[in-house]
Design a protein around this motif. Structure first.
Motif, PDB file in Angstrom:
ATOM      1  N   LYS A   5      69.704  54.466  23.826  1.00 23.22           N
ATOM      2  CA  LYS A   5      70.456  54.968  24.756  1.00 23.22           C
ATOM      3  C   LYS A   5      70.474  54.417  25.919  1.00 23.22           C
ATOM      4  N   LYS A   6      71.344  54.389  26.252  1.00 22.44           N
ATOM      5  CA  LYS A   6      72.207  53.338  27.563  1.00 22.44           C
ATOM      6  C   LYS A   6      71.178  53.872  29.088  1.00 22.44           C
ATOM      7  N   GLN A   7      71.300  52.815  29.221  1.00 21.84           N
ATOM      8  CA  GLN A   7      70.668  52.789  31.041  1.00 21.84           C
ATOM      9  C   GLN A   7      70.924  51.827  31.834  1.00 21.84           C
ATOM     10  N   LYS A   8      71.431  52.813  32.909  1.00 27.33           N
ATOM     11  CA  LYS A   8      71.575  51.181  34.460  1.00 27.33           C
ATOM     12  C   LYS A   8      70.231  51.362  35.471  1.00 27.33           C
ATOM     13  N   LEU A   9      70.539  50.141  36.070  1.00 29.11           N
ATOM     14  CA  LEU A   9      69.034  50.169  36.468  1.00 29.11           C
ATOM     15  C   LEU A   9      69.615  49.174  38.458  1.00 29.11           C
ATOM     16  N   ILE A  36      73.446  58.941  30.702  1.00 25.49           N
ATOM     17  CA  ILE A  36      73.425  58.098  30.590  1.00 25.49           C
ATOM     18  C   ILE A  36      71.537  57.869  32.301  1.00 25.49           C
ATOM     19  N   ASN A  37      70.545  57.913  31.312  1.00 27.21           N
ATOM     20  CA  ASN A  37      69.841  57.164  32.507  1.00 27.21           C
ATOM     21  C   ASN A  37      69.445  55.985  33.184  1.00 27.21           C
ATOM     22  N   VAL A  38      68.929  56.397  34.012  1.00 25.16           N
ATOM     23  CA  VAL A  38      68.495  54.972  35.142  1.00 25.16           C
ATOM     24  C   VAL A  38      66.757  55.092  35.676  1.00 25.16           C
ATOM     25  N   LYS A  39      66.395  53.286  35.663  1.00 19.50           N
ATOM     26  CA  LYS A  39      66.001  53.344  36.853  1.00 19.50           C
ATOM     27  C   LYS A  39      65.780  52.926  37.748  1.00 19.50           C
ATOM     28  N   ILE A  40      65.269  53.033  39.061  1.00 22.28           N
ATOM     29  CA  ILE A  40      65.571  52.523  40.067  1.00 22.28           C
ATOM     30  C   ILE A  40      63.840  52.062  40.790  1.00 22.28           C
ATOM     31  N   GLU A  64      62.928  63.750  46.274  1.00 24.95           N
ATOM     32  CA  GLU A  64      63.635  65.710  46.614  1.00 24.95           C
ATOM     33  C   GLU A  64      65.390  65.478  46.309  1.00 24.95           C
ATOM     34  N   LEU A  65      65.865  64.353  46.977  1.00 25.04           N
ATOM     35  CA  LEU A  65      67.173  63.713  46.786  1.00 25.04           C
ATOM     36  C   LEU A  65      67.864  64.223  45.315  1.00 25.04           C
ATOM     37  N   ILE A  66      67.022  64.010  44.627  1.00 27.18           N
ATOM     38  CA  ILE A  66      67.172  63.659  42.520  1.00 27.18           C
ATOM     39  C   ILE A  66      66.644  64.936  42.015  1.00 27.18           C
ATOM     40  N   LYS A  67      65.805  65.742  43.120  1.00 27.22           N
ATOM     41  CA  LYS A  67      65.051  66.247  41.935  1.00 27.22           C
ATOM     42  C   LYS A  67      65.901  67.535  41.341  1.00 27.22           C
ATOM     43  N   VAL A  68      67.026  68.299  42.072  1.00 27.00           N
ATOM     44  CA  VAL A  68      68.399  68.844  41.736  1.00 27.00           C
ATOM     45  C   VAL A  68      68.901  68.503  40.580  1.00 27.00           C
ATOM     46  N   PHE A  69      69.072  67.249  39.941  1.00 30.67           N
ATOM     47  CA  PHE A  69      70.127  67.268  39.070  1.00 30.67           C
ATOM     48  C   PHE A  69      69.448  66.508  38.529  1.00 30.67           C
ATOM     49  N   ALA A  70      68.088  66.430  38.102  1.00 26.19           N
ATOM     50  CA  ALA A  70      67.501  65.231  37.563  1.00 26.19           C
ATOM     51  C   ALA A  70      65.716  65.469  37.164  1.00 26.19           C
ATOM     52  N   LYS A  71      65.208  64.925  35.908  1.00 23.25           N
ATOM     53  CA  LYS A  71      64.089  64.638  35.777  1.00 23.25           C
ATOM     54  C   LYS A  71      64.132  63.754  36.569  1.00 23.25           C
ATOM     55  N   VAL A  72      62.209  63.060  37.460  1.00 21.67           N
ATOM     56  CA  VAL A  72      62.080  60.895  37.508  1.00 21.67           C
ATOM     57  C   VAL A  72      60.560  61.421  37.415  1.00 21.67           C
ATOM     58  N   LEU A  84      58.366  52.015  40.457  1.00 24.51           N
ATOM     59  CA  LEU A  84      59.677  52.279  39.341  1.00 24.51           C
ATOM     60  C   LEU A  84      59.513  53.504  39.772  1.00 24.51           C
ATOM     61  N   LEU A  85      60.854  53.895  39.812  1.00 23.59           N
ATOM     62  CA  LEU A  85      61.159  55.418  39.240  1.00 23.59           C
ATOM     63  C   LEU A  85      61.817  55.232  38.020  1.00 23.59           C
ATOM     64  N   LEU A  86      61.764  56.269  36.896  1.00 27.07           N
ATOM     65  CA  LEU A  86      62.505  57.041  35.783  1.00 27.07           C
ATOM     66  C   LEU A  86      63.713  58.207  35.956  1.00 27.07           C
ATOM     67  N   VAL A  87      64.707  57.797  36.234  1.00 23.85           N
ATOM     68  CA  VAL A  87      65.323  58.889  35.721  1.00 23.85           C
ATOM     69  C   VAL A  87      66.085  59.433  34.750  1.00 23.85           C
ATOM     70  N   SER A  88      66.141  60.874  34.967  1.00 29.68           N
ATOM     71  CA  SER A  88      67.287  61.362  33.408  1.00 29.68           C
ATOM     72  C   SER A  88      67.580  63.007  33.257  1.00 29.68           C
ATOM     73  N   CYS A  89      67.908  63.170  32.470  1.00 32.04           N
ATOM     74  CA  CYS A  89      68.806  64.318  32.860  1.00 32.04           C
ATOM     75  C   CYS A  89      67.673  65.246  32.522  1.00 32.04           C
ATOM     76  N   LEU A  90      67.748  66.608  33.152  1.00 26.53           N
ATOM     77  CA  LEU A  90      66.651  67.677  32.868  1.00 26.53           C
ATOM     78  C   LEU A  90      67.106  68.350  32.130  1.00 26.53           C
TER      79      LEU A  90
END
Length: 90
Positions: A5-9, A36-40, A64-72, A84-90
């Motif tokens: 799985k691809k992941q960005k930081l 692509i999953n994202v780590k913030i 709040e900015l991200i919850k519209v298009f992704a799961k946090v 650390l926040l992990l962001v993935s597709c809904l």
């Protein structure tokens, strides 16, 4: 062959300007659309570490900015001043 799985930081400071934060959110949105999953990682420096309310407010703002298009998902870091926040597709 095993596919990874691809992941960005993304590393962000709590003192980031709103314009820069919006650009970062746009990049995250593009990556999420591509699957692509994202780590913030949210950083604090110096005296900011003692002020946890700044970090909490910033995390709520980003969620709040991200919850519209992704799961946090939030994972607490053992290191003070990092979050650390992990962001993935809904």
């Amino acid at each position: 062959m095993i596919k990874r799985k691809k992941q960005k930081l993304v590393i962000v400071n709590t003192r980031i300007f709103s314009n820069d934060l919006n650009n970062t959110i746009k990049k995250i949105k593009k990556w999420i659309k591509k699957g692509i999953n994202v780590k913030i990682i949210i950083k604090q420096r110096g005296r900011e570490i003692e002020k946890k309310d700044i970090l909490e407010n910033f995390v709520i703002k980003v969620k709040e900015l991200i919850k519209v298009f992704a799961k946090v998902e939030r994972k607490q870091s053992k290191t003070p001043g990092l979050n650390l926040l992990l962001v993935s597709c809904l």
